[in-house]
Design an enzyme around this catalytic site. Structure first.
Site, short mmCIF file in Angstrom:
data_model
loop_
_atom_site.label_atom_id
_atom_site.label_comp_id
_atom_site.label_asym_id
_atom_site.label_seq_id
_atom_site.Cartn_x
_atom_site.Cartn_y
_atom_site.Cartn_z
N LYS A 1 1.00 -1.13 -0.21
CA LYS A 1 0.06 0.03 0.20
C LYS A 1 1.00 0.59 0.55
O LYS A 1 1.06 1.34 1.05
CB LYS A 1 -0.41 0.05 1.70
N GLY B 1 6.42 4.95 8.36
CA GLY B 1 6.03 6.06 8.28
C GLY B 1 5.90 6.97 9.66
O GLY B 1 6.49 6.74 10.42
N SER B 2 4.61 7.45 9.65
CA SER B 2 4.47 8.80 10.77
C SER B 2 4.77 7.05 12.47
O SER B 2 4.26 6.29 11.94
CB SER B 2 3.72 9.33 10.96
N THR B 3 4.91 8.03 13.55
CA THR B 3 4.85 7.37 14.81
C THR B 3 3.11 7.10 14.69
O THR B 3 3.13 6.18 15.54
CB THR B 3 6.13 8.28 15.50
N GLY C 1 2.36 4.60 13.18
CA GLY C 1 2.74 2.96 13.54
C GLY C 1 2.27 2.17 14.60
O GLY C 1 2.05 1.32 15.57
N GLU D 1 8.86 1.59 10.92
CA GLU D 1 9.88 1.79 11.17
C GLU D 1 9.61 3.95 11.08
O GLU D 1 8.86 4.40 10.27
CB GLU D 1 11.16 2.60 9.58
N CYS E 1 13.60 10.61 7.64
CA CYS E 1 13.09 10.67 9.26
C CYS E 1 14.17 10.77 9.51
O CYS E 1 14.34 10.95 10.97
CB CYS E 1 13.19 9.47 8.64
N GLU F 1 8.62 16.64 15.05
CA GLU F 1 9.40 16.21 14.21
C GLU F 1 8.02 17.05 12.81
O GLU F 1 7.10 16.87 12.48
CB GLU F 1 8.75 14.72 13.76
P1 NAD Z 1 1.98 8.42 7.67
O1 NAD Z 1 2.80 7.66 8.77
O2 NAD Z 1 0.77 9.49 7.31
O3 NAD Z 1 1.56 7.29 6.49
C1 NAD Z 1 2.40 6.90 5.72
C2 NAD Z 1 2.13 5.36 5.59
O4 NAD Z 1 0.22 4.80 6.20
C3 NAD Z 1 0.39 5.55 4.29
O5 NAD Z 1 0.79 4.58 2.96
C4 NAD Z 1 -0.58 6.12 4.59
O6 NAD Z 1 -1.57 5.54 3.73
C5 NAD Z 1 -0.23 5.04 5.74
N1 NAD Z 1 -1.75 5.81 6.25
C6 NAD Z 1 -2.23 6.97 7.26
N2 NAD Z 1 -3.40 6.21 7.68
C7 NAD Z 1 -3.16 5.29 8.14
C8 NAD Z 1 -4.51 4.48 9.09
N3 NAD Z 1 -5.14 5.21 9.80
N4 NAD Z 1 -4.48 3.05 8.62
C9 NAD Z 1 -3.08 2.54 8.18
N5 NAD Z 1 -2.60 3.40 7.45
C10 NAD Z 1 -2.36 4.19 7.39
O7 NAD Z 1 3.94 9.21 7.60
P2 NAD Z 1 3.60 10.19 5.56
O8 NAD Z 1 3.90 11.32 6.12
O9 NAD Z 1 3.59 9.55 4.37
O10 NAD Z 1 5.80 9.94 5.94
C11 NAD Z 1 6.18 10.50 6.86
C12 NAD Z 1 6.98 9.85 8.05
O11 NAD Z 1 7.18 8.80 7.78
C13 NAD Z 1 7.95 10.53 8.83
O12 NAD Z 1 7.24 10.64 10.16
C14 NAD Z 1 8.91 10.33 9.05
O13 NAD Z 1 9.74 10.01 10.15
C15 NAD Z 1 8.75 8.57 8.62
N6 NAD Z 1 9.41 7.85 7.65
C16 NAD Z 1 10.61 7.08 8.67
C17 NAD Z 1 11.53 6.24 7.57
C18 NAD Z 1 12.12 5.12 8.95
O14 NAD Z 1 13.13 4.66 8.68
N7 NAD Z 1 12.51 5.33 10.35
C19 NAD Z 1 11.98 6.34 6.76
C20 NAD Z 1 10.98 7.16 6.20
C21 NAD Z 1 9.90 8.12 6.47
#
Ligand code: NAD
Length: 505
Positions: free
Chosen positions: A196, A249-251, A254, A272, A307, A407
């Site tokens: 996804k 993605g975001s904490t 996560g 992550e 990140c 962040e």
């Molecule tokens: P996000 O958490 O908003 O989205 C990430 C993914 O989760 C997307 O595919 C999104 O559609 C999905 N998602 C969003 N809401 C959801 C829900 N309620 N249920 C299930 N899935 C859902 O993050 P973002 O804005 O796309 O990315 C930025 C974040 O990613 C930052 O916090 C960044 O630090 C983190 N990040 C971490 C790493 C790492 O390796 N630690 C690497 C890259 C990015």
């Protein structure tokens, strides 16, 4: 795609190609491109121009069901999960070659979808994606079990098997590369995958699907369901027939993934997540110019949408003023916001208008909390056609301020002065995050002591963002609990089975 200019170093070449891009927009399920079952579509916008780039099939829970069913069928059928390791290796090596051959098309899609400069796609994301597939291909015949030291009446084998269906949910900041970090180890271990992508950057994953199929990944083994997080992402997280969610993605999201697992089938979850990484510049830093250069790249690279961005610059109080002056000069020389399709551009727009507003909101909060704005702080002049924010630096920041705690995920650095290494360590650890950190010193003992005391999954000494595929990439605390890259990542896509054979007395 056809192009009239052939000079890849010219903006004209990339604009010509961009003008003729016709990206795939359907879902990829069971080895075929298909429309979403609801017939719905959503728009993806080019953040440099605000123009609609494509209307993409919007997958929902129904499509997730179909993709998971296809993935499970393929897994049980054994066309991938049970083939010889060498055969699986050949396919992933071929995938790496095809990705390399389609470097321009893949780069263009991510560049236009999320605003990253084309030079970064070509110079960083693409080679790293190719390497990721190569590295995980190499791991396949190195996955071993064990025979334990039992008594004479038994033989105990511990074997490693794939998990089954792995759901990969990825962000938009490195669309192709983060996908590779999740998908390649899952496939290498013999799993089927349902991906996804982020709704802000749905396109490159569909070209990747085409290339993986061409490389020989059998039908149903790799599936892509684009759609919104709260809909398709949630459905994948809650699915009763998904064995693992590999999430970046975001904490906040996560944590939701962990909740979904608890509410459904106790699937494994690897996360992550975000970061607020400190770069600690000690009084005995060897070469301040080098530290400044890394600090600038560490916060402004990829528009700060990283990140492990080194967003907190902890600088010894006696160096702080000098550091800020040198930082401003280096930033002006190295980061020029502009057209992402121009290979000389070093900084693109932020991914969406929402993200731009969020980052500008943090800049306002820094000002009202009393931090000193010493660079940028607004939309760059002449670039209001896209979602740009100028490279920005605050000095005199306190660890209690919002800009030092949350962040920002944009090009905003915060200089926090400190008195001694003990205080630097306290400030460095005064965060919910723990993804990365760096220590700049010419003293070996200080380097080792701080590296031990800083709570982060990655600690760089006298550099930032260095590493190779052997480096486990992941965080402490609320930066998550998974580790990408590295051999551990492929093992995290397997489970052990104990086979105890009774041999008689
Ligand atoms: P996000 O958490 O908003 O989205 C990430 C993914 O989760 C997307 O595919 C999104 O559609 C999905 N998602 C969003 N809401 C959801 C829900 N309620 N249920 C299930 N899935 C859902 O993050 P973002 O804005 O796309 O990315 C930025 C974040 O990613 C930052 O916090 C960044 O630090 C983190 N990040 C971490 C790493 C790492 O390796 N630690 C690497 C890259 C990015």
């Amino acid at each position: 795609m056809t192009a009239t200019s052939t000079d890849r170093t010219s903006g004209q070449y990339w604009h010509d190609r961009a003008a003729s891009v016709r990206p795939e927009t359907r879902l990829f399920i069971g080895g075929r491109f298909v429309e979403a079952s609801s017939g719905g579509r959503f728009r993806t916008v080019n953040p440099a121009t605000r123009q609609v780039l494509a209307e993409v099939a919007q997958g929902t829970a129904k499509d997730v069901d179909l993709a998971v069913a296809a993935a499970r069928k393929a897994f049980r059928g054994g066309s991938w999960s049970r083939i010889k390791p060498r055969a699986r290796m050949d396919v992933l090596y071929k995938a790496a070659r095809l990705i390399e051959q389609h470097a321009d098309d893949l780069s263009l899609l991510d560049c236009m979808d999320m605003g990253k400069p084309i030079s970064e796609m070509i110079g960083i994301d693409l080679p790293a994606t190719v390497l990721t597939f190569q590295f995980f291909a190499e791991t396949i015949d190195k996955i071993e079990g064990a025979v334990t030291n039992t008594g004479p009446s038994a033989l105990h084998l511990i074997t490693r098997e794939p998990l089954g269906v792995v759901g990969c949910v990825v962000p938009w900041n490195y669309p192709l590369l983060m996908t590779a970090w999740k998908v390649a180890p899952a496939l290498a271990a013999g799993n089927s995958v349902v991906l996804k992508p982020a709704e802000q950057s749905p396109l490159s994953a569909l070209l990747l699907a085409k290339l993986l199929a061409e490389a020989g990944v059998p039908e149903g083994v790799f599936n892509v369901v684009n759609g919104h997080g709260e809909d398709a992402g949630r459905a994948l997280g809650l699915h009763m027939d998904v064995d693992k969610i590999a999430f970046t993605g975001s904490t906040e999201v996560g944590k939701l993934m962990m909740v979904y697992a608890g509410q459904s089938n106790m699937k494994r979850v690897s996360t992550e997540c975000g970061g607020k990484s400190p770069q600690i510049i000690l009084r005995d830093v060897g070469n301040l110019d080098t530290a400044v250069e890394y600090a600038v790249n560490g916060i402004f690279g990829n528009q700060g949408e990283v990140c492990c961005a080194g967003s907190r610059l902890l600088v010894h109080e006696t160096l702080a003023d000098d550091f800020v002056e040198r930082f401003r000069a280096k930033a002006a020389e190295s980061f020029r916001p502009g057209d992402p399709l121009d290979p000389s551009t070093t900084m693109g727009p932020l991914v969406t208008e929402e993200q731009q507003k969020r980052v500008l909101g943090y800049i306002e909060s820094g000002k009202s909390d009393g931090a000193k704005l010493v660079l940028g702080g607004a939309v760059p002049v002449g670039l209001d056609r896209g979602f740009y924010v100028a490279p920005t630096l605050f000095a005199g920041v306190k660890s209690s301020m919002k800009i030092a705690r949350e962040e920002i995920f944009g090009p905003v650095g915060a200089v926090i002065p400190f008195r001694d290494p003990a205080e630097a360590t306290r400030i460095a650890n005064d965060t919910i995050y723990g993804l990365a950190a760096s220590i700049w010193t010419s003293d070996l003992t200080t380097a080792h002591k701080l590296a031990r005391d800083v709570e982060a999954g990655i600690v760089w000494v006298n550099c930032y963002d260095h590493g190779d595929m052997t480096m486990p990439f992941g965080g402490y605390k609320q930066s998550g609990q998974g580790r990408d890259k590295c051999f551990e990542a492929v093992l995290a896509n397997t489970q052990t089975k104990s086979i105890w054979i009774h041999l008689g007395n």
